[in-house]
Design an enzyme around this catalytic site. Structure first.
Site, PDB file in Angstrom:
ATOM      1  N   CYS A 146       0.830  -1.207   0.000  1.00 51.24           N
ATOM      2  CA  CYS A 146       0.000   0.000   0.000  1.00 51.24           C
ATOM      3  C   CYS A 146       0.865   1.257   0.000  1.00 51.24           C
ATOM      4  O   CYS A 146       0.583   2.221  -0.716  1.00 51.24           O
ATOM      5  CB  CYS A 146      -0.919  -0.009   1.223  1.00 51.24           C
ATOM      6  N   CYS A 192      -6.224  -2.952   7.164  1.00 54.96           N
ATOM      7  CA  CYS A 192      -7.337  -2.014   6.921  1.00 54.96           C
ATOM      8  C   CYS A 192      -8.491  -2.666   6.184  1.00 54.96           C
ATOM      9  O   CYS A 192      -9.657  -2.328   6.422  1.00 54.96           O
ATOM     10  CB  CYS A 192      -6.839  -0.779   6.185  1.00 54.96           C
TER      11      CYS A 192
END
Length: 350
Positions: free
Chosen positions: A96, A195
């Site tokens: 990410c 997440c």
């Protein structure tokens, strides 16, 4: 001299909120952005974006939200699934950071006329006279330092990256700043999970979002002797002891996998230790290449202690030889190399 515009990634949490406040107080023109990446719980998704927007409104900052769900799926989630399908243990935060926070966010910064990008990571960038280049360094946050998950940042952009929390030693300091400035995020809990898997159940996530399914197979020792049955390779991690369902005079641990035979390989704790490893997908920040053996400190997972080692490039990979054997090194995780408090670079463990 007027400070330039900076695009700050904002998650609606206390770290990015305080980062925004600090940058504004330093005279930067701060633009907040929240990347809408992935969440099946749309209410939670909206809450994150709204919290970030409210914080920007409170601090009188510009705010932009962008939908990057498709790119996040291709670059981060698909890699996560691919790793587990191939008996590797990924760290999605690293992907990410590489593709989203310091990839697409950089493009958005350029579109918005921002000279810098910033995040609430606990890390540091500065110009090194010794190495005549911008470097990524550990922050002062000790165990909370996040330089490990930032090794994949392109070295070309380091001089345009700001980490406002670099010099703080604890999360309590950050929360105190938030309280003193009446920021609504002062007491917001930290997110501890991946997440896109807020409940922490990665096995359920894999089963619901891929063709990975429980497939019973044998648990064997190093000699191939069958000791028991497993419920699917993705349900096990290297170094795991509990949940094997094996009765043995000496404790047994997961050593690795034979995907062709659908086997989990186990052994004694002494078998978990490795003297050397190889690392691929490398990104070097401090030097352009490693022609001869170099002494460094190495972290093989976020929570691991650094270990002394020497490294050398072998083709496109890096060979790592440890001074003392290291326990439960796991393919798919990252090995990050340090010289003092500077990140030399890193790569994925094969």
């Amino acid at each position: 001299m007027e400070k330039k515009r900076v695009l700050l990634g904002m998650s609606g949490g206390v770290d990015s909120s305080v980062a925004a406040l600090l940058l504004k107080n330093e005279g930067y023109e701060v633009v907040g952005t929240t990347l809408d990446l992935f969440c099946k719980d749309e209410a939670l998704n909206e809450s994150t974006i709204n919290d970030a927007k409210r914080m920007c409104d409170c601090l009188e900052l510009e705010h932009h939200a962008y939908d990057f769900k498709d790119e996040f799926k291709k670059k981060v989630i698909d890699d996560f699934i691919h790793c587990y399908a191939n008996c590797k243990t990924p760290n999605p935060c690293i992907e990410c950071n590489k593709y989203m926070k310091f990839g697409v966010m950089l493009r958005k910064a350029q579109e918005l006329g921002c000279s810098y990008i910033a995040t609430g990571h606990y890390a540091k960038t500065e110009y090194s006279e010794k190495y005549s280049r911008w470097v990524l360094k550990k922050s002062n946050a000790g165990r909370k330092d996040q330089s490990y998950v930032l090794w994949s940042i392109p070295k070309e952009i380091l001089e345009f990256v700001l980490f406002p929390l670099a010099d703080f030693e604890s999360k309590d300091e950050i929360r105190n700043i938030a309280k003193e400035n009446n920021l609504q995020t002062a007491n917001k809990p930290d997110s501890e999970d991946i997440c896109f898997i807020p409940d922490g159940d990665y096995k359920k996530f894999l089963e619901e979002n891929s063709n990975i399914r429980p497939k019973v197979g044998n648990i064997v020792n190093k000699q191939g002797k069958v000791l028991g049955k497993h419920t699917g390779l993705y349900n096990y991690t290297i170094g795991q002891r509990k949940g094997l369902g094996i009765s043995n005079p000496v404790p047994l641990f997961v050593l690795g996998f034979n995907s062709e035979k659908n086997e989990v390989v186990v052994g004694e704790e002494k078998d978990l230790y490795s003297e050397e490893i190889e690392v691929t997908d490398i990104n070097l920040l401090l030097v352009d290449e490693i022609k001869s053996w170099m002494e460094v400190m190495v972290k093989t997972r976020y929570s691991a202690k650094e270990a002394k080692a020497k490294i050398k490039q072998v083709g496109k990979n890096i060979k790592v030889v440890f001074e003392e054997p290291q326990r439960a090194i796991t393919p798919g995780q990252s090995a990050v190399f340090y010289i003092d408090d500077i990140v030399l670079g890193g790569g994925k463990i094969i």
